[in-house]
Design an enzyme around this catalytic site. Structure first.
Site: not given
Length: 197
Positions: A56, A72-74, A109
């Site tokens: 990203k 950010s990633d979840q 992340g």
């Protein structure tokens, strides 16, 4: 931020992440990256969120020189099953039914990319939630009231979703919403960003 300080960019369309970043009282811009968020074959959930957070940030790097980009990633994980954003009511109900009475891990992340130097700091911050045992009618009512269709795991902990939980465990409660601010402030400090305090 001063003229010498890089611009801060949140690589996200999430209003929840913007609200969290606002807590730091730093000026920032936001832009949604366009990436394929598919999981690679045999990719662990931890590797997935770290890769997507970095991708990203990288997706916007060419457009933003001298910028600190936050990616950010979840995902939510029950056993070996990865739960992303449900997207629709039926999937949200299935996800919450699967979580009922169980311990669910939320893996977030986080990447901070300095486009001027090419340096990136990447981490996965876990947060664990013990769900109450929920009745089907409770789950349906919750989904209908809160509409958590764009949230990993099908709930909004910053809203009514808190009633779904029995216990929370983790370093930073902001991680559960999708942006680990404690680690982010450490990353920003390593890049020389002066926080308001």
């Amino acid at each position: 931020m001063t003229d010498q300080t890089p611009t801060l960019l949140l690589a996200s369309s999430s209003p929840f992440r913007r609200q969290l970043l606002d807590k730091l009282k730093l000026d920032f811009i936001h832009q949604s990256p366009d990436i394929d968020e598919s999981r690679h074959e045999d990719e662990s959930p931890t590797a997935l969120v770290m890769r997507l957070a970095r991708e990203k940030a990288l997706a916007l790097a060419d457009q933003h020189p001298n910028t600190l980009i936050i990616g950010s990633d979840q995902v939510a994980v029950i056993g070996n099953q990865v739960l992303g954003k449900p997207g629709d009511r039926d999937t949200a109900i299935r996800q919450l039914s699967a979580a009922s009475g169980k311990r669910v891990s939320f893996l977030t992340g986080l990447c901070l990319l300095n486009t001027a130097t090419g340096r990136s700091q990447v981490v996965c911050d876990p947060f664990h939630v013990q769900f109450r045992t929920l009745k089907p009618a409770q789950i349906e009512r919750y989904v209908d009231i809160e509409q958590p269709l764009n949230c990993a795991g099908s709930f909004k902990s910053e809203g009514l979703g808190i009633v779904l939980f029995k216990a929370l465990e983790g370093r930073d409660p902001n991680t559960l919403v999708g942006l680990p601010l404690i680690i982010l402030t450490e990353f920003l400090a390593a890049e020389g960003v002066q926080l308001p305090l």
